[in-house]
Design a protein around this motif. Sequence first.
Motif, PDB file in Angstrom:
ATOM      1  N   PHE A 150       0.853  -1.190   0.000  1.00  0.00           N
ATOM      2  CA  PHE A 150       0.000   0.000   0.000  1.00  0.00           C
ATOM      3  C   PHE A 150       0.887   1.238   0.000  1.00  0.00           C
ATOM      4  O   PHE A 150       2.085   1.164   0.294  1.00  0.00           O
ATOM      5  N   MET A 151       0.272   2.359  -0.351  1.00  0.00           N
ATOM      6  CA  MET A 151       0.979   3.630  -0.337  1.00  0.00           C
ATOM      7  C   MET A 151       0.389   4.532   0.742  1.00  0.00           C
ATOM      8  O   MET A 151      -0.818   4.741   0.796  1.00  0.00           O
ATOM      9  N   ALA A 152       1.268   5.048   1.592  1.00  0.00           N
ATOM     10  CA  ALA A 152       0.877   6.043   2.591  1.00  0.00           C
ATOM     11  C   ALA A 152       1.490   7.381   2.196  1.00  0.00           C
ATOM     12  O   ALA A 152       2.521   7.429   1.526  1.00  0.00           O
ATOM     13  N   PHE A 153       0.844   8.456   2.617  1.00  0.00           N
ATOM     14  CA  PHE A 153       1.398   9.767   2.284  1.00  0.00           C
ATOM     15  C   PHE A 153       0.949  10.812   3.295  1.00  0.00           C
ATOM     16  O   PHE A 153      -0.053  10.649   3.994  1.00  0.00           O
ATOM     17  N   SER A 154       1.737  11.867   3.380  1.00  0.00           N
ATOM     18  CA  SER A 154       1.324  13.056   4.120  1.00  0.00           C
ATOM     19  C   SER A 154       0.792  14.062   3.119  1.00  0.00           C
ATOM     20  O   SER A 154       1.325  14.214   2.022  1.00  0.00           O
ATOM     21  N   HIS A 157      -3.269   1.667  -8.245  1.00  0.00           N
ATOM     22  CA  HIS A 157      -4.409   0.792  -7.983  1.00  0.00           C
ATOM     23  C   HIS A 157      -4.137  -0.152  -6.811  1.00  0.00           C
ATOM     24  O   HIS A 157      -4.452  -1.348  -6.841  1.00  0.00           O
ATOM     25  N   LYS A 158      -3.567   0.417  -5.773  1.00  0.00           N
ATOM     26  CA  LYS A 158      -3.370  -0.285  -4.508  1.00  0.00           C
ATOM     27  C   LYS A 158      -3.924   0.585  -3.389  1.00  0.00           C
ATOM     28  O   LYS A 158      -4.070   1.801  -3.549  1.00  0.00           O
ATOM     29  N   PRO A 159      -4.249  -0.018  -2.238  1.00  0.00           N
ATOM     30  CA  PRO A 159      -4.868   0.761  -1.154  1.00  0.00           C
ATOM     31  C   PRO A 159      -4.001   1.939  -0.728  1.00  0.00           C
ATOM     32  O   PRO A 159      -2.758   1.875  -0.753  1.00  0.00           O
ATOM     33  N   LEU A 160      -4.653   3.008  -0.287  1.00  0.00           N
ATOM     34  CA  LEU A 160      -3.986   4.228   0.154  1.00  0.00           C
ATOM     35  C   LEU A 160      -4.264   4.470   1.634  1.00  0.00           C
ATOM     36  O   LEU A 160      -5.325   4.113   2.154  1.00  0.00           O
ATOM     37  N   PHE A 161      -3.286   5.086   2.297  1.00  0.00           N
ATOM     38  CA  PHE A 161      -3.406   5.409   3.715  1.00  0.00           C
ATOM     39  C   PHE A 161      -2.903   6.838   3.914  1.00  0.00           C
ATOM     40  O   PHE A 161      -1.790   7.175   3.496  1.00  0.00           O
ATOM     41  N   GLY A 185      -7.350   4.203   5.867  1.00  0.00           N
ATOM     42  CA  GLY A 185      -7.081   4.817   7.151  1.00  0.00           C
ATOM     43  C   GLY A 185      -6.703   6.279   7.054  1.00  0.00           C
ATOM     44  O   GLY A 185      -6.308   6.765   5.980  1.00  0.00           O
ATOM     45  N   TYR A 186      -6.838   6.968   8.179  1.00  0.00           N
ATOM     46  CA  TYR A 186      -6.573   8.404   8.269  1.00  0.00           C
ATOM     47  C   TYR A 186      -6.006   8.707   9.642  1.00  0.00           C
ATOM     48  O   TYR A 186      -6.654   8.448  10.662  1.00  0.00           O
ATOM     49  N   THR A 187      -4.777   9.222   9.682  1.00  0.00           N
ATOM     50  CA  THR A 187      -4.141   9.560  10.960  1.00  0.00           C
ATOM     51  C   THR A 187      -3.640  11.001  10.906  1.00  0.00           C
ATOM     52  O   THR A 187      -2.526  11.265  10.459  1.00  0.00           O
ATOM     53  N   PRO A 188      -4.466  11.956  11.329  1.00  0.00           N
ATOM     54  CA  PRO A 188      -4.033  13.353  11.329  1.00  0.00           C
ATOM     55  C   PRO A 188      -2.731  13.535  12.102  1.00  0.00           C
ATOM     56  O   PRO A 188      -2.504  12.902  13.133  1.00  0.00           O
ATOM     57  N   TRP A 189      -1.905  14.438  11.570  1.00  0.00           N
ATOM     58  CA  TRP A 189      -0.589  14.652  12.166  1.00  0.00           C
ATOM     59  C   TRP A 189      -0.697  15.354  13.510  1.00  0.00           C
ATOM     60  O   TRP A 189      -1.494  16.252  13.703  1.00  0.00           O
ATOM     61  N   GLY A 190       0.205  14.908  14.399  1.00  0.00           N
ATOM     62  CA  GLY A 190       0.323  15.527  15.689  1.00  0.00           C
ATOM     63  C   GLY A 190      -0.969  15.463  16.457  1.00  0.00           C
ATOM     64  O   GLY A 190      -1.481  16.478  16.916  1.00  0.00           O
TER      65      GLY A 190
END
Length: 509
Positions: A340-344, A400-404, A451-456
């Motif tokens: 999967f790909m995660a990004f800020s 075309h892979k899940p995103l986080f 998923g969603y993880t807000p910073w700080g």
Amino acid sequence: MTKFPKDFLWGGATAANQCEGAWNEDGKGISIADVLTCGGLAKHTAALPDVPEAMKKHIAKMRGVTYRSGDQEGAAMAFKMNTYPEKGIPALLDDEYYPNHQAIDHYHRYKEDLALFAKMGFKCYRMSIAWTRIYPQGEETEPNEAGLRFYDNVFDECLKYGIEPIVTLSHYEMPLALTLKYNGFADRRVIDCYVRYVKTVFERYQHKVKYWLTFNELNSVVHSGFINAGVFSKDRRLIEAASYHQLLASAQVVRFAHDHYPQFQMGCMIGVSPAYPYSCKPEDNLAALKQNQQRDTYYPDVQMRGFLPEYKLIQLQQEGIRLPILPGDAEILSGGCCDFMAFSYYQTSVAAAQDEAMQRTAGNMGSFIFNPHLKKSEWGWQIDPIGLRYTLNLFYDRYHKPLFIAENGLGAADVLNADHTIHDPYRIDYLRQHIQAIKDAIILDGVKVFGYTPWGCIDLISCSTGQISKRYGFIYVDVDDAGHGTLNRYEKDSFAYYKRVIESNGEEL
């Protein structure tokens, strides 16, 4: 689909070097983050050579890397490699304030903090392991048991509350010793140090952690080879070599995980600020394409597709830079594609073929052409919720892979009132708009976001400035930019808002 997925991972994000403190306790070694100053408090930064006087006041607010060069001491701008001295050595200096050394003391208060996260209803917690707690110098043959035990305790506390740990393996905190001996990832031998460390934590935490990110914002090497890869140099050849070695290191541990721990989900993590063309002129559209390739897509292209894209190889060839490619490297990259790909995501950017005279504003890891259609935060970062939906579509279409979404949030100068309340309607408004954009991408565009993880999620030390007054959290920490305060924790209004969002699985915005 008409709603967020039932198993959507709501949570928050931190990094060890920005929240833990305890920088030299229980056998921890010195990391590259431990020689970073606090912007506005660094006594050296304004005296940088070759910097116009008009710029020095602005530069003095930015974070520095302290160093020694012969009998001279100084500080280079952390995110401006052209200010790094030719022969300087990163070092701790006397009478300098290093905010990461104390941070918010999460190391001693993690139980209190995780209890607050659980009260908000977190389903996951994106955090990082400090490499120097496990291998203090980076080259030891045996890990530091005290460091391993600390993260055992943190993960156990997470799991007690049903919080899924999502762990970044390297988040701007590699051992300083590897910089001093090898100039960080510029030397291929550091790959082996990283792989040894990762194998150790994989074995130790295989039953506690499922989701792993190999490096944080791997593309930030464009702006800081030191913070990203431990390279204290302005030499582009060394920076590109370090970036390449990180891509190899990522692929090696992803392949190892797939072979030995099939239950793991392995992700890459990129800091994205997709560029809009300044106008509909063909030249501006091409400029936006090229900027996106250089800053945002090259790194995930390698980690998600498994090969070096032609546009990058041609660019390097034109610049006279040759990557240190060895026989067998292509097979390593192709065998280590992420799941999967995660990004800020904090803002979009703008690109133009002719941009020299254009007004610019601050942003994550650099400055950007000002977009007159967007509002700005107190720190000059432009706010673009629709851009998040655009970004999700961009990368889902591409891989075309899940995103986080590993980071997203608003830095603001929150005020602690006499009754210990903190009213932050601006942050609630920011969250509402960005969560709606995620919802639209999922429901209207068919993008798979898990998923969603807000910073700080709790106030912590800012990476770009070293300040804590640039607050992102749902939880206020009573400490100032000089490290003074009680360190007590207080819930902001956004705490209750985000709790309602999670309880309703994104239905109550």
